[in-house]
Design a protein around this motif. Sequence first.
Motif, PDB file in Angstrom:
ATOM      1  N   LYS A  50       0.954  -1.100   0.118  1.00 41.47           N
ATOM      2  CA  LYS A  50      -0.111  -0.142   0.142  1.00 41.47           C
ATOM      3  C   LYS A  50       0.898   1.175   0.045  1.00 41.47           C
ATOM      4  CE  LYS A  50      -4.442   0.957   0.254  1.00 41.47           C
ATOM      5  NZ  LYS A  50      -5.615   0.149  -0.521  1.00 41.47           N
ATOM      6  N   ALA A  51       1.406   1.748  -1.208  1.00 48.13           N
ATOM      7  CA  ALA A  51       2.429   2.925  -1.304  1.00 48.13           C
ATOM      8  C   ALA A  51       1.776   4.132  -0.781  1.00 48.13           C
ATOM      9  CB  ALA A  51       2.521   3.018  -2.833  1.00 48.13           C
ATOM     10  N   ASP A  52       0.595   4.398  -0.848  1.00 41.72           N
ATOM     11  CA  ASP A  52       0.252   5.675  -0.132  1.00 41.72           C
ATOM     12  C   ASP A  52       0.252   5.524   1.429  1.00 41.72           C
ATOM     13  OD1 ASP A  52       0.090   6.884  -2.537  1.00 41.72           O
ATOM     14  OD2 ASP A  52      -2.167   6.850  -2.720  1.00 41.72           O
ATOM     15  N   ALA A  53      -0.042   4.364   1.876  1.00 44.48           N
ATOM     16  CA  ALA A  53       0.093   4.358   3.449  1.00 44.48           C
ATOM     17  C   ALA A  53       1.441   4.975   3.766  1.00 44.48           C
ATOM     18  CB  ALA A  53      -0.385   3.086   3.920  1.00 44.48           C
ATOM     19  N   TYR A  54       2.632   4.550   3.123  1.00 47.42           N
ATOM     20  CA  TYR A  54       3.938   4.861   3.497  1.00 47.42           C
ATOM     21  C   TYR A  54       4.102   6.232   3.417  1.00 47.42           C
ATOM     22  CZ  TYR A  54       5.271  -0.226   3.380  1.00 47.42           C
ATOM     23  OH  TYR A  54       5.290  -1.391   3.725  1.00 47.42           O
ATOM     24  N   PHE A  55       3.595   6.787   2.358  1.00 46.92           N
ATOM     25  CA  PHE A  55       3.634   8.214   1.930  1.00 46.92           C
ATOM     26  C   PHE A  55       3.097   8.939   3.116  1.00 46.92           C
ATOM     27  CE2 PHE A  55       1.519  11.914   0.106  1.00 46.92           C
ATOM     28  CZ  PHE A  55       2.723  12.756  -0.062  1.00 46.92           C
ATOM     29  N   ILE A  56       2.089   8.858   3.519  1.00 46.66           N
ATOM     30  CA  ILE A  56       1.534   9.508   4.899  1.00 46.66           C
ATOM     31  C   ILE A  56       2.078   9.385   5.895  1.00 46.66           C
ATOM     32  CG2 ILE A  56      -0.684   9.643   6.235  1.00 46.66           C
ATOM     33  CD1 ILE A  56      -2.496   9.095   3.877  1.00 46.66           C
ATOM     34  N   LYS A  57       2.611   8.013   6.200  1.00 43.33           N
ATOM     35  CA  LYS A  57       3.377   7.804   7.565  1.00 43.33           C
ATOM     36  C   LYS A  57       4.652   8.526   7.341  1.00 43.33           C
ATOM     37  CE  LYS A  57       5.706   4.107   9.887  1.00 43.33           C
ATOM     38  NZ  LYS A  57       6.204   2.813  10.090  1.00 43.33           N
ATOM     39  N   GLY A  58       5.346   8.731   6.300  1.00 41.24           N
ATOM     40  CA  GLY A  58       6.686   9.339   6.125  1.00 41.24           C
ATOM     41  C   GLY A  58       6.265  10.822   6.150  1.00 41.24           C
ATOM     42  N   SER A  59       5.358  11.157   5.904  1.00 37.29           N
ATOM     43  CA  SER A  59       5.141  12.759   5.859  1.00 37.29           C
ATOM     44  C   SER A  59       4.867  13.101   7.445  1.00 37.29           C
ATOM     45  CB  SER A  59       3.965  12.973   4.910  1.00 37.29           C
ATOM     46  OG  SER A  59       4.188  12.921   3.501  1.00 37.29           O
ATOM     47  N   VAL A  60       4.041  12.161   7.706  1.00 40.36           N
ATOM     48  CA  VAL A  60       3.770  12.681   9.315  1.00 40.36           C
ATOM     49  C   VAL A  60       4.919  12.729  10.144  1.00 40.36           C
ATOM     50  CG1 VAL A  60       2.317  11.863  11.323  1.00 40.36           C
ATOM     51  CG2 VAL A  60       1.235  11.903   9.130  1.00 40.36           C
ATOM     52  N   LEU A  61       5.599  11.708   9.806  1.00 40.33           N
ATOM     53  CA  LEU A  61       6.763  11.638  10.946  1.00 40.33           C
ATOM     54  C   LEU A  61       7.804  12.744  10.637  1.00 40.33           C
ATOM     55  CD1 LEU A  61       7.479   7.654  10.713  1.00 40.33           C
ATOM     56  CD2 LEU A  61       6.825   8.892  12.533  1.00 40.33           C
ATOM     57  N   GLY A  88       4.714   7.605  -8.860  1.00 42.85           N
ATOM     58  CA  GLY A  88       3.428   7.856  -8.182  1.00 42.85           C
ATOM     59  C   GLY A  88       3.413   9.322  -8.212  1.00 42.85           C
ATOM     60  N   ALA A  89       2.149   9.611  -7.675  1.00 37.66           N
ATOM     61  CA  ALA A  89       1.461  11.350  -7.856  1.00 37.66           C
ATOM     62  C   ALA A  89       2.605  11.973  -6.672  1.00 37.66           C
ATOM     63  CB  ALA A  89       0.148  11.499  -7.355  1.00 37.66           C
ATOM     64  N   HIS A  90       3.059  11.316  -5.692  1.00 35.91           N
ATOM     65  CA  HIS A  90       3.780  12.189  -4.821  1.00 35.91           C
ATOM     66  C   HIS A  90       5.271  12.063  -4.865  1.00 35.91           C
ATOM     67  CE1 HIS A  90      -0.170  12.298  -2.983  1.00 35.91           C
ATOM     68  NE2 HIS A  90      -0.229  11.183  -2.882  1.00 35.91           N
ATOM     69  N   VAL A  91       5.840  11.627  -5.675  1.00 34.61           N
ATOM     70  CA  VAL A  91       7.250  11.145  -5.927  1.00 34.61           C
ATOM     71  C   VAL A  91       8.072  12.464  -5.592  1.00 34.61           C
ATOM     72  CG1 VAL A  91       9.152  10.799  -7.318  1.00 34.61           C
ATOM     73  CG2 VAL A  91       7.150   9.183  -7.392  1.00 34.61           C
ATOM     74  N   SER A  92       7.713  13.651  -6.214  1.00 34.51           N
ATOM     75  CA  SER A  92       8.315  14.943  -5.981  1.00 34.51           C
ATOM     76  C   SER A  92       8.338  15.487  -4.765  1.00 34.51           C
ATOM     77  CB  SER A  92       7.825  16.113  -6.765  1.00 34.51           C
ATOM     78  OG  SER A  92       7.747  15.819  -8.192  1.00 34.51           O
ATOM     79  N   ASP A  93       7.397  15.257  -3.827  1.00 33.81           N
ATOM     80  CA  ASP A  93       7.250  15.618  -2.515  1.00 33.81           C
ATOM     81  C   ASP A  93       8.223  14.830  -1.677  1.00 33.81           C
ATOM     82  OD1 ASP A  93       5.406  17.867  -2.718  1.00 33.81           O
ATOM     83  OD2 ASP A  93       3.708  16.564  -2.329  1.00 33.81           O
ATOM     84  N   VAL A  94       8.073  13.418  -1.929  1.00 30.22           N
ATOM     85  CA  VAL A  94       9.092  12.549  -1.285  1.00 30.22           C
ATOM     86  C   VAL A  94      10.653  12.782  -1.383  1.00 30.22           C
ATOM     87  CG1 VAL A  94       9.661  10.160  -1.062  1.00 30.22           C
ATOM     88  CG2 VAL A  94       7.205  10.813  -1.077  1.00 30.22           C
ATOM     89  N   ARG A  95      10.716  12.967  -2.573  1.00 31.80           N
ATOM     90  CA  ARG A  95      12.439  13.257  -3.062  1.00 31.80           C
ATOM     91  C   ARG A  95      12.706  14.586  -2.422  1.00 31.80           C
ATOM     92  NH1 ARG A  95      14.797  10.844  -7.470  1.00 31.80           N
ATOM     93  NH2 ARG A  95      15.948  12.831  -7.947  1.00 31.80           N
ATOM     94  N   ALA A  96      11.644  15.643  -2.229  1.00 28.78           N
ATOM     95  CA  ALA A  96      12.233  16.687  -1.836  1.00 28.78           C
ATOM     96  C   ALA A  96      12.617  16.809  -0.124  1.00 28.78           C
ATOM     97  CB  ALA A  96      11.132  18.030  -1.971  1.00 28.78           C
ATOM     98  N   MET A  97      11.785  16.002   0.656  1.00 27.73           N
ATOM     99  CA  MET A  97      11.920  15.512   1.730  1.00 27.73           C
ATOM    100  C   MET A  97      13.171  14.896   2.023  1.00 27.73           C
ATOM    101  SD  MET A  97       7.988  14.748   3.621  1.00 27.73           S
ATOM    102  CE  MET A  97       7.211  14.139   2.252  1.00 27.73           C
TER     103      MET A  97
END
Length: 369
Positions: free
Chosen positions: A300-311, A343-352
């Motif tokens: 569940k990719a987006d679950a990792y995204f939200i978790k990583g973003s919160v942390l 995915g749709a959130h790749v840019s945000d993840v890479r920036a973080m």
Amino acid sequence: MPERTVKVMKHAILVAFVVLIAVSICAAQSEETTTTITGTILDKGGAPFAGAQIIYKSAASGRSYKVKTDKNGEFSLGGIPYDTYQVEIISRDGESVFKQELRVSENPESHHLLVDLSKPAATEQPKYTPGQVAAIREQNEKIRSMNALISKATNALNARNWQAAIAPLQELVAADPTEWQFYSALGDAQLNLGQYDQALESYEKGVRAAESNTAVDAKNPNTDPVKKKAGVGKMLTNEGNVYLKLHKTDEAVAAYTKAAALDPNPATAYFNLCATLYNTGNMDSAVAACDKAISADPDKADAYFIKGSVLYGNGKIEKDGKYTVPPGTVEALNKYLELAPNGAHVSDVRAMLEALGAKVETTYKPTKK
């Protein structure tokens, strides 16, 4: 959601929840030249003959239709063309205990096989009273009518023609108010049409129908407790989706929570709960729900995204000016990149990750403009 500002960088999350639940309703044949054969088989002691194999072999085509009796010695065999058949009953030990040529026709008497092996005349077809014949004919007509409605509704749902699906599904609900799948499919069509109040009503009736009818019928897979539990979970998950559309967040959270507790496959319910809690600013509970979604579905990719973003948002700036984040942040963000490299959130993840000075474990490359 309350604004959360981090000095290192700002980021926003756009979370999409489940929009469509695919509905599959198995449509039986509805041609006038076929019928459903039902039957009851009793063994030599007069008890229900469970596990016996019933074979209808066409004298014209040689095609065979097979089914086994349930624990009550009963069976149902659908889609049988009108024809003359060699009917055989074979015991669990492979012994042929009954064999006779029978004609299946428009006569309702030919649509039910009753064999009592404890009686010398077991090979004789039963005789029905006029009232029984009328009842069998009425039941067969009801089955044909419902099969036609099921076929019409299924075709409309598969084509995503939600409006065309409404009428046959409403007729099916009226014909059999105990069948939860009809309510579930009707709710899905109404949800996709934006008929939110009607969808909620359909889902609620479907949940009540599933929970109130505890009988298990071997001929109807929808009565299987595990399948029914999963069906209730999906209806509750979609109730949560409807509540979000109506901006009733608390009700959505309650529906997702109940769905996750019931559904044997709760990944979707937990993820929707995770996303809703995040969007309402309940970060700790969001991470807990994301962890449960990941446990249920590690992909569940987006679950990792939200978790990583919160942390990431829970990090702090040290005295030396370095921004540190809780354990698991980098791992969650990189896991998203692994599962959804485009995915749709790749840019945000890479920036973080780059802001943290962490290694970006992906082959993804931004599209050149």
